[in-house]
Design an enzyme around this catalytic site. Structure first.
Site, mmCIF file in Angstrom:
data_model
loop_
_atom_site.group_PDB
_atom_site.id
_atom_site.type_symbol
_atom_site.label_atom_id
_atom_site.label_comp_id
_atom_site.label_asym_id
_atom_site.label_seq_id
_atom_site.Cartn_x
_atom_site.Cartn_y
_atom_site.Cartn_z
ATOM 1 N N HIS A 1 65.659 4.954 20.321
ATOM 2 C CA HIS A 1 65.380 3.448 20.273
ATOM 3 C C HIS A 1 65.147 2.991 18.844
ATOM 4 O O HIS A 1 65.579 2.119 18.281
ATOM 5 C CB HIS A 1 64.157 3.147 21.262
ATOM 6 C CG HIS A 1 63.513 1.718 21.100
ATOM 7 N ND1 HIS A 1 63.910 0.796 22.080
ATOM 8 C CD2 HIS A 1 62.839 1.025 20.077
ATOM 9 C CE1 HIS A 1 63.340 -0.383 21.534
ATOM 10 N NE2 HIS A 1 62.432 -0.101 20.456
ATOM 11 N N GLU A 2 64.140 3.848 18.048
ATOM 12 C CA GLU A 2 64.164 3.564 16.637
ATOM 13 C C GLU A 2 65.366 3.782 15.963
ATOM 14 O O GLU A 2 65.657 2.946 14.917
ATOM 15 C CB GLU A 2 62.926 4.574 16.237
ATOM 16 C CG GLU A 2 61.723 4.344 16.537
ATOM 17 C CD GLU A 2 61.268 2.805 16.651
ATOM 18 O OE1 GLU A 2 61.265 2.301 15.279
ATOM 19 O OE2 GLU A 2 60.892 2.136 17.375
ATOM 20 N N HIS B 1 67.411 0.647 16.118
ATOM 21 C CA HIS B 1 67.092 -0.563 15.377
ATOM 22 C C HIS B 1 67.686 -0.412 14.038
ATOM 23 O O HIS B 1 68.045 -1.324 13.346
ATOM 24 C CB HIS B 1 65.452 -0.480 15.123
ATOM 25 C CG HIS B 1 64.733 -1.208 16.139
ATOM 26 N ND1 HIS B 1 64.988 -2.413 16.583
ATOM 27 C CD2 HIS B 1 63.623 -0.795 16.892
ATOM 28 C CE1 HIS B 1 64.077 -2.830 17.700
ATOM 29 N NE2 HIS B 1 63.283 -1.688 18.072
ATOM 30 N N GLU C 1 64.681 -5.986 20.494
ATOM 31 C CA GLU C 1 64.265 -4.755 21.560
ATOM 32 C C GLU C 1 65.211 -4.478 22.377
ATOM 33 O O GLU C 1 65.308 -3.498 22.644
ATOM 34 C CB GLU C 1 62.948 -5.310 22.090
ATOM 35 C CG GLU C 1 61.609 -5.278 21.025
ATOM 36 C CD GLU C 1 61.496 -3.810 20.602
ATOM 37 O OE1 GLU C 1 61.392 -2.880 21.360
ATOM 38 O OE2 GLU C 1 61.662 -3.914 19.481
HETATM 39 ZN ZN LIG Z 1 61.681 -1.569 19.217
#
Ligand SMILES: [Zn+2]
Length: 272
Positions: free
Chosen positions: A142-143, A146, A200
């Site tokens: 997830h990071e 981003h 997100e």
């Molecule tokens: Zn996030």
């Protein structure tokens, strides 16, 4: 006006009027596709991230909180090493990034990846969530997503619109230190500011694909967010949730997209 002040003015003007629309990533199996508007170059943001990261790691070192637990560091590194090659699906240039990951001894549920691949995992996240390898892969996937989508650069670009008048005045006086202020902005976006719901969702979708391709069960992301949710009501809510606000349909979206990438996970594990 002297030359450095002049070039600072031109730089600011470029920032004001040079807003460009870019495609940071390719769609992958999950098909994330959204035009982004950037008012600052990736190179400048990456330089800022590098500076901020070096400062923060030096600070952690000073506090004797940097990579204390050799086994935990090895575990986190092994997981990120499997995720990093998968970034090529979304952007081939990421292979050339100077990826780095450190484990910081802070009793806080948090992890992040700065622009250009500078990552940190806090011991609090692993310990308080009692995180499995799959769950660590879900967080880091997830990071990393981003960073691939350059969400920080996008967020800073948006902020610059409002702060530009101040910056321009600073440049005219020759006192604007863009490098330092960008390093500060990257740190602020990474550690303090909430990301948008859109960012997100993109990070969730790309994150499950990265994990699946690396051979980690993408459905672990569901359990991870459920664990985060359980801690949210306690007296020490996860710091991670303040910068990664959860949305009510996150779990449903993760279910849908982790199912979509299951064949990638099966392929990756069949190769072993
Ligand atoms: Zn996030």
């Amino acid at each position: 006006m002297n030359r450095p002040a002049l070039s600072a003015v031109f730089l600011s003007l470029t920032l004001v009027w040079g807003c460009q629309s870019v495609d940071t990533t390719q769609g992958g199996t999950v098909g994330v596709d959204r035009q982004q508007y950037m008012a600052v170059s990736a190179q400048e943001v990456e330089a800022g991230a590098k500076k901020a990261y070096a400062q923060m790691m030096a600070e952690a070192q000073k506090k004797n909180a940097l990579d204390r637990d050799a086994a935990m560091v090895a575990r986190v590194r092994a997981i990120t090493q499997k995720l990093i090659p998968q970034t090529a699906t979304f952007r081939p240039d990421a292979a050339k990034w100077e990826w780095e990951v450190h484990v910081i001894s802070i009793d806080e549920v948090n992890a992040w990846c700065m622009p250009g691949g500078k990552m940190a995992m806090y011991t609090g996240l692993i310990q308080k969530l009692n995180a499995t390898d799959e769950e660590i892969a879900a967080v880091m996937g997830h990071e990393i997503a981003h960073a691939l989508r350059e969400h920080s650069r996008e967020q800073i670009s948006r902020q610059m619109g409002t702060q530009m008048a101040v910056g321009l005045a600073g440049a005219l006086l020759g006192i604007g230190d863009l490098g330092q202020s960008l390093a500060g902005a990257v740190a602020d976006v990474t550690l303090n500011l909430p990301k948008s719901r859109t960012a997100e969702q993109e990070a969730d979708r790309i994150g499950v694909e990265l994990a699946a391709r690396a051979g980690y069960d993408p459905r672990a992301a569901i359990g991870l967010w459920e664990k985060m949710g359980k801690l949210a009501g306690g007296n020490q809510p996860p710091k991670f949730l303040s910068t990664h606000p959860s949305h009510e349909d996150r779990i449903n979206d993760l279910r849908e997209y982790s199912a979509k990438v299951m064949p990638l996970y099966q392929q990756a594990t069949a190769k072993r």
